[in-house]
Motif scaffolding. Structure first.
Motif, short mmCIF file in Angstrom:
data_model
loop_
_atom_site.label_atom_id
_atom_site.label_comp_id
_atom_site.label_asym_id
_atom_site.label_seq_id
_atom_site.Cartn_x
_atom_site.Cartn_y
_atom_site.Cartn_z
N VAL A 22 0.85 -1.21 0.00
CA VAL A 22 0.00 0.00 0.00
C VAL A 22 0.88 1.25 0.00
O VAL A 22 0.61 2.21 -0.73
CB VAL A 22 -0.94 -0.03 1.23
CG1 VAL A 22 -1.55 1.34 1.48
CG2 VAL A 22 -2.03 -1.05 1.02
N VAL A 25 2.15 1.74 -3.43
CA VAL A 25 1.09 2.27 -4.30
C VAL A 25 0.93 3.77 -4.08
O VAL A 25 0.87 4.56 -5.03
CB VAL A 25 -0.25 1.52 -4.05
CG1 VAL A 25 -1.42 2.24 -4.71
CG2 VAL A 25 -0.17 0.10 -4.56
N LEU A 26 0.90 4.16 -2.81
CA LEU A 26 0.74 5.59 -2.48
C LEU A 26 1.91 6.40 -3.03
O LEU A 26 1.72 7.47 -3.59
CB LEU A 26 0.65 5.77 -0.96
CG LEU A 26 -0.70 5.43 -0.35
CD1 LEU A 26 -0.63 5.53 1.15
CD2 LEU A 26 -1.79 6.36 -0.87
N LEU A 28 3.80 5.62 -5.58
CA LEU A 28 3.65 5.69 -7.05
C LEU A 28 2.61 6.72 -7.45
O LEU A 28 2.81 7.49 -8.38
CB LEU A 28 3.26 4.31 -7.60
CG LEU A 28 4.37 3.28 -7.70
CD1 LEU A 28 3.80 1.94 -8.14
CD2 LEU A 28 5.44 3.72 -8.68
N VAL A 29 1.47 6.70 -6.74
CA VAL A 29 0.39 7.64 -7.06
C VAL A 29 0.90 9.07 -6.92
O VAL A 29 0.71 9.91 -7.81
CB VAL A 29 -0.84 7.39 -6.16
CG1 VAL A 29 -1.83 8.54 -6.26
CG2 VAL A 29 -1.52 6.09 -6.55
N PHE A 30 1.56 9.35 -5.81
CA PHE A 30 2.02 10.72 -5.57
C PHE A 30 3.08 11.15 -6.59
O PHE A 30 3.00 12.25 -7.13
CB PHE A 30 2.56 10.87 -4.14
CG PHE A 30 1.47 11.19 -3.16
CD1 PHE A 30 1.00 12.49 -3.03
CD2 PHE A 30 0.90 10.21 -2.36
CE1 PHE A 30 -0.02 12.79 -2.14
CE2 PHE A 30 -0.12 10.50 -1.47
CZ PHE A 30 -0.58 11.80 -1.36
N HIS A 32 3.76 9.83 -9.65
CA HIS A 32 3.22 9.89 -11.01
C HIS A 32 2.34 11.11 -11.20
O HIS A 32 2.35 11.75 -12.22
CB HIS A 32 2.41 8.62 -11.32
CG HIS A 32 3.24 7.54 -11.90
ND1 HIS A 32 4.07 6.77 -11.13
CD2 HIS A 32 3.42 7.11 -13.16
CE1 HIS A 32 4.70 5.91 -11.90
NE2 HIS A 32 4.32 6.09 -13.13
N ARG A 33 1.58 11.40 -10.16
CA ARG A 33 0.67 12.54 -10.24
C ARG A 33 1.46 13.84 -10.35
O ARG A 33 1.11 14.72 -11.13
CB ARG A 33 -0.23 12.57 -9.00
CG ARG A 33 -1.37 13.54 -9.14
CD ARG A 33 -2.18 13.55 -7.88
NE ARG A 33 -2.71 14.85 -7.65
CZ ARG A 33 -3.80 15.32 -8.19
NH1 ARG A 33 -4.48 14.57 -9.00
NH2 ARG A 33 -4.22 16.54 -7.94
N TYR A 36 2.73 14.01 -13.76
CA TYR A 36 1.61 14.27 -14.67
C TYR A 36 1.22 15.75 -14.64
O TYR A 36 1.01 16.38 -15.67
CB TYR A 36 0.43 13.39 -14.27
CG TYR A 36 -0.78 13.55 -15.16
CD1 TYR A 36 -0.86 12.86 -16.36
CD2 TYR A 36 -1.84 14.38 -14.79
CE1 TYR A 36 -1.96 13.00 -17.17
CE2 TYR A 36 -2.94 14.52 -15.60
CZ TYR A 36 -3.00 13.82 -16.78
OH TYR A 36 -4.10 13.96 -17.59
N LEU A 37 1.15 16.30 -13.40
CA LEU A 37 0.77 17.71 -13.26
C LEU A 37 1.81 18.63 -13.90
O LEU A 37 1.47 19.61 -14.55
CB LEU A 37 0.60 18.07 -11.77
CG LEU A 37 -0.65 17.52 -11.10
CD1 LEU A 37 -0.65 17.88 -9.62
CD2 LEU A 37 -1.92 18.03 -11.74
#
Lengths: 269, 218
Positions: A22, A25-26, A28-30, A32-33, A36-37
């Motif tokens: 988890v 995952v968190l 990666l999300v942060f 990648h985001r 992306y931004l």
């Protein structure tokens, strides 16, 4: 007892592993985001920069066209109408003395006729609707005749291309005509040429328009320098219009003659 | 430390009051359907924990209540995700997942476990499905530029709570039929405390989400 220990170990290890997954995952999300931004912001910035450049180009073109209209009106119609106004004022005085100079009135009518012709030419120059009727070659030939009539420059036209052989749309032809007019304008205005030769050729996969003159030499490097210094709006316009059609433009000087060569490739149907 | 662990059961029950108080007493925006569903989930969980506690006090088996709660919890969480995505194109998929889960749950209960034994397979399947939904939601958030900071997105905290809770208790649920067996050693029984610990953590995250929703700065 041993079995109980194993279960405890499995459950605890499983829980820890799952929580580690988890966390990953968190992470990666942060990350990648964030990336992306940043990409989105960069895209928006480039888009807005391009929009600004486009708007500037439109405004510059508008201003240049307005300037040209104003200059043409001032140099041709303005002067002619001033003469007509002066003469009519004079005739009013003469009529008061019961003297009517028919010859002078005829001259004024001639000036008015010339003025109307000038307006027609300006309109043609601003918006070449006649390209559908006269075609690109026809318009170039007409322009050659006018240049010769003006006495400013000796001009000749030759070439293998006929109007029917040109594989271009009306839009492309207007673009080509604009390019041609801008080049001729530059040759007369900046190169001070007295002799101009125009050759229009078409072969299996490309159309070429060559303008050779005996004026001031001009090379690709000069064109680039002028565009970088933002001196040559006309040069940018020539380049932009040529690139829109997927073509290229080359400036060269040889044996005292400068040449501008516009090449537009096309695919045979 | 040992004393704290022994009270985790009570802490877990009381932790429900934190988000429920935030829902009832904090001023601010009224709750949308997602938060109404979350309120329902917390209430159902609170009541189920209370009933289990009372039954255990009177030495009755509370496994039937846990089984019913497992089913209700999954369906309410599914509803929460459906309401959050709020897209008609997902309606069919959510309905399918919900119906399939009910079918699998009943099948496992009637054929293998029975209603009065803990249905560990159904709990594990529910946990895995919810984990999947949470991860999908997180990866959808990557391309959502409407909220510049993820931490300011109220649903981020609910999703985080689901992710942490269900990943932590997945292995506890898989072995729940052993862990909740009355004849098992106390060291194994204590593993169920992970459930209490993580639920208390989730309650805090739910409260953060509700506060974010009501636009009250922490």
């Amino acid at each position: 007892m041993e079995k109980d220990k194993t279960i405890v170990l499995i459950v605890l290890a499983g829980a820890v592993t799952m929580l580690a997954i988890v966390s990953l995952v968190l992470y990666l999300v942060f990350t990648h985001r964030k990336r992306y931004l940043i990409q989105q912001n960069e895209l928006l910035r480039l888009q807005s920069q391009r929009e600004i450049e486009n708007t500037k180009a439109i405004i510059n073109t508008q201003e240049r066209e307005r300037g040209r209209i104003a200059q043409n009106l001032h140099d041709t119609i303005g002067a002619d109408l001033s003469i007509v106004q002066f003469n009519i004022t004079k005739y009013i005085h003469e009529l008061k003395n019961s003297e009517c100079n028919i010859q002078s009135l005829s001259n004024d009518v001639l000036i008015l006729a010339n003025t109307i012709e000038s307006i027609r030419n300006i309109c043609h120059d601003l918006f070449p609707l006649t390209i559908e009727r006269q075609g690109l070659i026809g318009r170039i030939k007409q322009s050659v005749e006018r240049l010769n009539e003006s006495g400013k420059i000796r001009c000749s036209f030759s070439g293998s291309s006929s109007e029917s052989s040109l594989p271009f749309t009306s839009e492309d032809k207007i673009n080509l005509l604009r390019v041609y007019m801008e080049i001729v304008n530059n040759i007369i205005k900046h190169a001070s040429a007295s002799d101009l030769t125009i050759v229009s050729n078409i072969n299996t996969n490309q159309y070429t328009l060559e303008l050779s003159h005996n004026g001031a030499p001009f090379s690709d490097a000069d064109a680039l320098e002028n565009m970088i210094k933002k001196k040559g709006l006309g040069l940018s316009s020539i380049l932009n219009r040529t690139e829109i059609m997927g073509g290229s433009i080359a400036y060269s000087t040889e044996n005292g003659y400068s040449k501008v060569k516009v090449t537009i490739p096309y695919k045979n149907a | 430390m040992h004393k704290v662990i022994s009270y985790l059961d009570e802490v877990s029950i009381l932790s429900h009051l934190l988000p429920l108080s935030a829902i009832c007493f904090l001023p601010g925006r009224t709750l949308n359907n997602t938060y109404k569903a979350l309120a329902l989930l917390i209430t159902v969980s609170f009541l189920s924990d209370l009933i289990c506690r009372v039954l255990r006090y009177y030495r009755y088996s509370n496994l039937f209540v846990i089984n019913v709660y497992t089913l209700l919890e999954f369906l309410i969480i599914l509803l929460i995700f459906y309401l959050q995505w709020n897209s008609p194109k997902y309606k069919q998929r959510f309905l399918m997942v919900g119906t399939s889960y009910i079918f699998v749950f009943l099948l496992l209960s009637t054929s293998i476990y029975g209603f009065f034994k803990i249905n560990s397979a159904a709990s594990a399947i529910a946990a895995l499905l919810i984990l999947g939904l949470s991860i999908i939601y997180f990866f959808e958030l990557i391309s959502d530029i409407s909220t510049p900071s993820l931490l300011n997105n109220p649903f981020f905290w609910i999703n985080l709570a689901f992710l942490i809770y269900f990943s932590g208790v997945l292995f506890v649920f898989i072995f729940s039929d052993i862990i909740l067996d009355s004849n098992i050693d106390k060291s194994v029984k204590n593993l169920w405390k992970i459930n209490y610990l993580l639920y208390s953590a989730s309650s805090i995250l739910f409260t953060v989400s509700i506060i974010k929703w009501k636009k009250i700065k922490l």
